[in-house]
Design a protein around this motif. Structure first.
Motif, PDB file in Angstrom:
ATOM      1  N   LYS A   3       0.803  -1.207   0.000  1.00 44.43           N
ATOM      2  CA  LYS A   3       0.000   0.000   0.000  1.00 44.43           C
ATOM      3  C   LYS A   3       0.846   1.271   0.000  1.00 44.43           C
ATOM      4  CE  LYS A   3      -4.038  -2.197   1.648  1.00 44.43           C
ATOM      5  NZ  LYS A   3      -4.962  -2.450   2.709  1.00 44.43           N
ATOM      6  N   LYS A  36       4.841  -8.521   3.099  1.00 45.46           N
ATOM      7  CA  LYS A  36       3.489  -8.895   2.687  1.00 45.46           C
ATOM      8  C   LYS A  36       3.306  -8.624   1.196  1.00 45.46           C
ATOM      9  CE  LYS A  36      -1.250  -8.396   4.143  1.00 45.46           C
ATOM     10  NZ  LYS A  36      -2.148  -7.652   5.026  1.00 45.46           N
ATOM     11  N   ILE A  62      -2.183 -13.350   1.228  1.00 45.52           N
ATOM     12  CA  ILE A  62      -2.193 -12.187   0.346  1.00 45.52           C
ATOM     13  C   ILE A  62      -2.817 -10.975   1.045  1.00 45.52           C
ATOM     14  CG2 ILE A  62      -2.315 -13.423  -1.831  1.00 45.52           C
ATOM     15  CD1 ILE A  62      -5.356 -13.074  -1.809  1.00 45.52           C
ATOM     16  N   ASN A  63      -2.559  -9.820   0.469  1.00 43.69           N
ATOM     17  CA  ASN A  63      -3.280  -8.622   0.876  1.00 43.69           C
ATOM     18  C   ASN A  63      -4.662  -8.652   0.205  1.00 43.69           C
ATOM     19  OD1 ASN A  63      -3.829  -6.011   1.872  1.00 43.69           O
ATOM     20  ND2 ASN A  63      -1.677  -5.463   1.679  1.00 43.69           N
ATOM     21  N   THR A  64      -5.455  -7.646   0.441  1.00 45.63           N
ATOM     22  CA  THR A  64      -6.789  -7.616  -0.168  1.00 45.63           C
ATOM     23  C   THR A  64      -6.693  -7.514  -1.691  1.00 45.63           C
ATOM     24  OG1 THR A  64      -6.795  -5.248   0.222  1.00 45.63           O
ATOM     25  CG2 THR A  64      -7.984  -6.598   1.807  1.00 45.63           C
ATOM     26  N   SER A  87     -11.849  -8.891   0.925  1.00 42.32           N
ATOM     27  CA  SER A  87     -11.221  -9.855   1.833  1.00 42.32           C
ATOM     28  C   SER A  87     -12.286 -10.815   2.338  1.00 42.32           C
ATOM     29  CB  SER A  87     -10.566  -9.119   3.010  1.00 42.32           C
ATOM     30  OG  SER A  87     -11.551  -8.470   3.786  1.00 42.32           O
ATOM     31  N   GLY A  88     -11.888 -11.758   3.191  1.00 46.96           N
ATOM     32  CA  GLY A  88     -12.852 -12.661   3.811  1.00 46.96           C
ATOM     33  C   GLY A  88     -13.050 -13.950   3.036  1.00 46.96           C
ATOM     34  N   ILE A  91     -12.578 -14.782  -0.818  1.00 43.90           N
ATOM     35  CA  ILE A  91     -11.299 -14.817  -1.532  1.00 43.90           C
ATOM     36  C   ILE A  91     -10.476 -16.068  -1.222  1.00 43.90           C
ATOM     37  CG2 ILE A  91     -11.204 -12.284  -1.591  1.00 43.90           C
ATOM     38  CD1 ILE A  91      -8.832 -12.513   0.455  1.00 43.90           C
ATOM     39  N   ILE A 113      -2.583 -15.899   4.305  1.00 46.66           N
ATOM     40  CA  ILE A 113      -3.609 -14.944   4.759  1.00 46.66           C
ATOM     41  C   ILE A 113      -4.749 -14.937   3.748  1.00 46.66           C
ATOM     42  CG2 ILE A 113      -4.085 -12.591   5.520  1.00 46.66           C
ATOM     43  CD1 ILE A 113      -1.080 -12.000   5.342  1.00 46.66           C
ATOM     44  N   GLY A 114      -5.974 -14.899   4.268  1.00 45.20           N
ATOM     45  CA  GLY A 114      -7.114 -14.683   3.387  1.00 45.20           C
ATOM     46  C   GLY A 114      -8.262 -15.624   3.655  1.00 45.20           C
ATOM     47  N   GLY A 115      -9.321 -15.078   4.231  1.00 46.92           N
ATOM     48  CA  GLY A 115     -10.550 -15.845   4.404  1.00 46.92           C
ATOM     49  C   GLY A 115     -10.500 -16.906   5.476  1.00 46.92           C
ATOM     50  N   ILE A 116      -9.565 -16.816   6.391  1.00 45.08           N
ATOM     51  CA  ILE A 116      -9.458 -17.842   7.434  1.00 45.08           C
ATOM     52  C   ILE A 116     -10.432 -17.515   8.567  1.00 45.08           C
ATOM     53  CG2 ILE A 116      -7.937 -18.958   9.109  1.00 45.08           C
ATOM     54  CD1 ILE A 116      -5.588 -18.179   7.196  1.00 45.08           C
ATOM     55  N   GLN A 134      -2.197 -15.928   9.156  1.00 49.60           N
ATOM     56  CA  GLN A 134      -2.606 -14.683   9.815  1.00 49.60           C
ATOM     57  C   GLN A 134      -4.123 -14.601   9.776  1.00 49.60           C
ATOM     58  OE1 GLN A 134      -1.089 -10.740   8.384  1.00 49.60           O
ATOM     59  NE2 GLN A 134      -3.250 -10.138   8.494  1.00 49.60           N
ATOM     60  N   GLU A 136      -7.247 -11.972  10.520  1.00 47.05           N
ATOM     61  CA  GLU A 136      -7.533 -10.547  10.720  1.00 47.05           C
ATOM     62  C   GLU A 136      -8.402 -10.367  11.957  1.00 47.05           C
ATOM     63  OE1 GLU A 136      -6.545  -6.872   9.676  1.00 47.05           O
ATOM     64  OE2 GLU A 136      -5.982  -8.634   8.513  1.00 47.05           O
ATOM     65  N   THR A 139     -13.205  -6.030  12.983  1.00 44.96           N
ATOM     66  CA  THR A 139     -13.445  -4.659  13.419  1.00 44.96           C
ATOM     67  C   THR A 139     -14.784  -4.625  14.156  1.00 44.96           C
ATOM     68  OG1 THR A 139     -12.357  -3.970  11.399  1.00 44.96           O
ATOM     69  CG2 THR A 139     -13.523  -2.267  12.628  1.00 44.96           C
TER      70      THR A 139
HETATM   71  C1  LIG Z   1     -10.457  -3.487   7.700  1.00 46.85           C
HETATM   72  C2  LIG Z   1      -9.179  -4.009   7.105  1.00 46.85           C
HETATM   73  C3  LIG Z   1      -8.039  -3.242   7.177  1.00 46.85           C
HETATM   74  C4  LIG Z   1      -6.832  -3.700   6.640  1.00 46.85           C
HETATM   75  N1  LIG Z   1      -5.715  -2.930   6.729  1.00 46.85           N
HETATM   76  C5  LIG Z   1      -4.543  -3.387   6.225  1.00 46.85           C
HETATM   77  C6  LIG Z   1      -3.367  -2.590   6.331  1.00 46.85           C
HETATM   78  O1  LIG Z   1      -3.356  -1.494   6.875  1.00 46.85           O
HETATM   79  N2  LIG Z   1      -2.222  -3.078   5.801  1.00 46.85           N
HETATM   80  C7  LIG Z   1      -2.182  -4.293   5.181  1.00 46.85           C
HETATM   81  O2  LIG Z   1      -1.104  -4.702   4.718  1.00 46.85           O
HETATM   82  N3  LIG Z   1      -3.288  -5.054   5.060  1.00 46.85           N
HETATM   83  C8  LIG Z   1      -4.459  -4.638   5.573  1.00 46.85           C
HETATM   84  N4  LIG Z   1      -5.581  -5.407   5.448  1.00 46.85           N
HETATM   85  C9  LIG Z   1      -5.514  -6.682   4.725  1.00 46.85           C
HETATM   86  C10 LIG Z   1      -5.484  -7.873   5.681  1.00 46.85           C
HETATM   87  O3  LIG Z   1      -4.346  -7.854   6.517  1.00 46.85           O
HETATM   88  C11 LIG Z   1      -5.504  -9.187   4.894  1.00 46.85           C
HETATM   89  O4  LIG Z   1      -4.330  -9.279   4.102  1.00 46.85           O
HETATM   90  C12 LIG Z   1      -6.720  -9.299   3.976  1.00 46.85           C
HETATM   91  O5  LIG Z   1      -7.859  -8.723   4.587  1.00 46.85           O
HETATM   92  C13 LIG Z   1      -7.040 -10.757   3.639  1.00 46.85           C
HETATM   93  O6  LIG Z   1      -7.237 -11.497   4.827  1.00 46.85           O
HETATM   94  P1  LIG Z   1      -8.710 -11.779   5.461  1.00 46.85           P
HETATM   95  O7  LIG Z   1      -9.546 -12.370   4.361  1.00 46.85           O
HETATM   96  O8  LIG Z   1      -8.422 -12.729   6.592  1.00 46.85           O
HETATM   97  O9  LIG Z   1      -9.246 -10.462   5.942  1.00 46.85           O
HETATM   98  C14 LIG Z   1      -6.791  -4.955   5.989  1.00 46.85           C
HETATM   99  C15 LIG Z   1      -7.982  -5.715   5.922  1.00 46.85           C
HETATM  100  C16 LIG Z   1      -9.146  -5.262   6.456  1.00 46.85           C
HETATM  101  C17 LIG Z   1     -10.399  -6.115   6.332  1.00 46.85           C
END
Ligand SMILES: Cc1cc2nc3c(=O)[nH]c(=O)nc-3n(C[C@H](O)[C@H](O)[C@H](O)COP(=O)(O)O)c2cc1C
Length: 140
Positions: A3, A36, A62-64, A87-88, A91, A113-116, A134, A136, A139
Protein backbone atom coordinates in the motif's frame (compact mmCIF):
# COMPACT_ATOMS: atom_id res chain seq x y z
CA UNK A 1 4.59 -2.53 1.44
CA UNK A 2 1.82 -3.10 -1.13
CA UNK A 3 0.00 0.00 0.00
CA UNK A 4 3.05 2.26 0.07
CA UNK A 5 3.20 4.26 -3.14
CA UNK A 6 5.97 6.38 -4.59
CA UNK A 7 6.97 7.80 -7.94
CA UNK A 8 3.64 6.74 -9.40
CA UNK A 9 3.91 3.00 -8.75
CA UNK A 10 2.91 0.68 -5.94
CA UNK A 11 6.12 -1.04 -4.86
CA UNK A 12 4.39 -4.35 -4.28
CA UNK A 13 3.46 -4.88 -7.91
CA UNK A 14 6.90 -4.28 -9.41
CA UNK A 15 9.64 -6.80 -8.71
CA UNK A 16 12.52 -4.31 -9.00
CA UNK A 17 10.81 -1.74 -6.79
CA UNK A 18 9.81 -4.43 -4.29
CA UNK A 19 13.40 -5.68 -4.17
CA UNK A 20 14.76 -2.14 -3.73
CA UNK A 21 12.40 -1.43 -0.82
CA UNK A 22 13.26 -4.68 0.93
CA UNK A 23 17.01 -4.15 0.39
CA UNK A 24 16.70 -0.67 1.91
CA UNK A 25 14.78 -2.05 4.90
CA UNK A 26 17.24 -4.96 5.27
CA UNK A 27 20.18 -2.55 5.44
CA UNK A 28 18.53 -0.75 8.36
CA UNK A 29 17.56 -3.68 10.57
CA UNK A 30 18.61 -7.14 11.64
CA UNK A 31 15.12 -7.81 13.02
CA UNK A 32 12.89 -10.34 11.19
CA UNK A 33 11.61 -8.86 7.96
CA UNK A 34 8.26 -10.31 6.86
CA UNK A 35 7.19 -8.90 3.51
CA UNK A 36 3.49 -8.90 2.69
CA UNK A 37 2.72 -9.52 -0.97
CA UNK A 38 -0.03 -8.02 -3.08
CA UNK A 39 -2.32 -10.30 -5.11
CA UNK A 40 -2.84 -7.55 -7.69
CA UNK A 41 0.03 -8.81 -9.84
CA UNK A 42 0.48 -11.05 -12.86
CA UNK A 43 2.99 -13.41 -11.25
CA UNK A 44 3.29 -13.36 -7.45
CA UNK A 45 6.24 -15.79 -7.60
CA UNK A 46 8.45 -13.23 -9.32
CA UNK A 47 7.78 -10.70 -6.56
CA UNK A 48 8.33 -13.34 -3.86
CA UNK A 49 11.67 -14.33 -5.41
CA UNK A 50 12.75 -10.70 -5.72
CA UNK A 51 12.06 -9.92 -2.06
CA UNK A 52 13.71 -13.17 -0.93
CA UNK A 53 16.86 -12.25 -2.85
CA UNK A 54 16.68 -8.77 -1.32
CA UNK A 55 16.85 -10.21 2.18
CA UNK A 56 13.29 -10.87 3.38
CA UNK A 57 13.09 -13.47 6.16
CA UNK A 58 9.55 -14.52 5.22
CA UNK A 59 6.70 -13.52 2.95
CA UNK A 60 3.04 -13.27 3.87
CA UNK A 61 0.20 -13.37 1.36
CA UNK A 62 -2.19 -12.19 0.35
CA UNK A 63 -3.28 -8.62 0.88
CA UNK A 64 -6.79 -7.62 -0.17
CA UNK A 65 -7.82 -7.92 -3.82
CA UNK A 66 -8.99 -4.81 -5.61
CA UNK A 67 -12.78 -4.92 -5.98
CA UNK A 68 -15.71 -2.66 -6.76
CA UNK A 69 -19.46 -2.55 -6.17
CA UNK A 70 -22.06 -0.62 -8.17
CA UNK A 71 -25.34 0.89 -6.97
CA UNK A 72 -27.77 0.19 -9.81
CA UNK A 73 -30.30 2.81 -8.61
CA UNK A 74 -28.02 5.81 -8.95
CA UNK A 75 -25.56 4.13 -11.35
CA UNK A 76 -22.66 5.08 -9.13
CA UNK A 77 -19.91 3.13 -7.34
CA UNK A 78 -20.96 2.10 -3.82
CA UNK A 79 -17.52 2.92 -2.40
CA UNK A 80 -16.52 6.57 -2.09
CA UNK A 81 -13.03 5.59 -3.27
CA UNK A 82 -14.65 3.70 -6.23
CA UNK A 83 -12.50 0.60 -5.67
CA UNK A 84 -11.58 -1.07 -2.40
CA UNK A 85 -9.95 -4.16 -0.90
CA UNK A 86 -11.92 -7.41 -1.02
CA UNK A 87 -11.22 -9.85 1.83
CA UNK A 88 -12.85 -12.66 3.81
CA UNK A 89 -14.27 -16.08 2.85
CA UNK A 90 -15.00 -14.99 -0.73
CA UNK A 91 -11.30 -14.82 -1.53
CA UNK A 92 -10.08 -17.99 0.23
CA UNK A 93 -9.37 -20.11 -2.89
CA UNK A 94 -7.09 -17.42 -4.28
CA UNK A 95 -4.48 -17.31 -1.49
CA UNK A 96 -4.42 -21.11 -1.57
CA UNK A 97 -3.25 -21.07 -5.16
CA UNK A 98 -0.72 -18.32 -4.55
CA UNK A 99 0.62 -19.82 -1.32
CA UNK A 100 1.03 -23.13 -3.14
CA UNK A 101 2.88 -21.46 -6.03
CA UNK A 102 5.03 -19.37 -3.70
CA UNK A 103 6.18 -22.24 -1.47
CA UNK A 104 7.48 -23.94 -4.59
CA UNK A 105 9.44 -20.82 -5.53
CA UNK A 106 11.11 -19.51 -2.37
CA UNK A 107 13.04 -21.15 0.47
CA UNK A 108 11.90 -18.69 3.16
CA UNK A 109 8.71 -19.33 5.18
CA UNK A 110 5.37 -18.40 3.63
CA UNK A 111 2.57 -17.09 5.86
CA UNK A 112 -0.95 -17.66 4.51
CA UNK A 113 -3.61 -14.94 4.76
CA UNK A 114 -7.11 -14.68 3.39
CA UNK A 115 -10.55 -15.84 4.40
CA UNK A 116 -9.46 -17.84 7.43
CA UNK A 117 -12.43 -18.18 9.80
CA UNK A 118 -12.07 -21.67 11.25
CA UNK A 119 -9.43 -24.12 12.41
CA UNK A 120 -10.17 -26.14 9.27
CA UNK A 121 -9.35 -23.10 7.11
CA UNK A 122 -6.05 -22.71 8.96
CA UNK A 123 -5.21 -26.40 8.52
CA UNK A 124 -5.94 -26.17 4.80
CA UNK A 125 -3.35 -23.40 4.52
CA UNK A 126 -0.77 -25.40 6.47
CA UNK A 127 -1.41 -28.45 4.27
CA UNK A 128 -0.97 -26.22 1.20
CA UNK A 129 2.53 -25.39 2.44
CA UNK A 130 2.18 -22.31 4.62
CA UNK A 131 4.44 -22.23 7.68
CA UNK A 132 1.99 -20.05 9.60
CA UNK A 133 -1.26 -18.16 9.05
CA UNK A 134 -2.61 -14.68 9.82
CA UNK A 135 -6.16 -14.05 11.00
CA UNK A 136 -7.53 -10.55 10.72
CA UNK A 137 -8.85 -9.06 13.95
CA UNK A 138 -12.57 -8.35 13.31
CA UNK A 139 -13.45 -4.66 13.42
CA UNK A 140 -15.99 -4.22 16.23
C1 LIG B 1 -10.46 -3.49 7.70
C2 LIG B 1 -9.18 -4.01 7.11
C3 LIG B 1 -8.04 -3.24 7.18
C4 LIG B 1 -6.83 -3.70 6.64
N1 LIG B 1 -5.72 -2.93 6.73
C5 LIG B 1 -4.54 -3.39 6.22
C6 LIG B 1 -3.37 -2.59 6.33
O1 LIG B 1 -3.36 -1.49 6.88
N2 LIG B 1 -2.22 -3.08 5.80
C7 LIG B 1 -2.18 -4.29 5.18
O2 LIG B 1 -1.10 -4.70 4.72
N3 LIG B 1 -3.29 -5.05 5.06
C8 LIG B 1 -4.46 -4.64 5.57
N4 LIG B 1 -5.58 -5.41 5.45
C9 LIG B 1 -5.51 -6.68 4.73
C10 LIG B 1 -5.48 -7.87 5.68
O3 LIG B 1 -4.35 -7.85 6.52
C11 LIG B 1 -5.50 -9.19 4.89
O4 LIG B 1 -4.33 -9.28 4.10
C12 LIG B 1 -6.72 -9.30 3.98
O5 LIG B 1 -7.86 -8.72 4.59
C13 LIG B 1 -7.04 -10.76 3.64
O6 LIG B 1 -7.24 -11.50 4.83
P1 LIG B 1 -8.71 -11.78 5.46
O7 LIG B 1 -9.55 -12.37 4.36
O8 LIG B 1 -8.42 -12.73 6.59
O9 LIG B 1 -9.25 -10.46 5.94
C14 LIG B 1 -6.79 -4.95 5.99
C15 LIG B 1 -7.98 -5.72 5.92
C16 LIG B 1 -9.15 -5.26 6.46
C17 LIG B 1 -10.40 -6.12 6.33
Amino acid sequence: MPKYKGRGIAFGVDEKAAGDVVRAARSKTSKPLIVKLSPNVTDICRIAKAVEEAGADAVSLINTITGMAVDIENRRPKLSNVTGGLSGPAIKPLPFAWVWQTVSTVKIPVIGIGGILTAEDALEFLITGATAIQVEQPTL
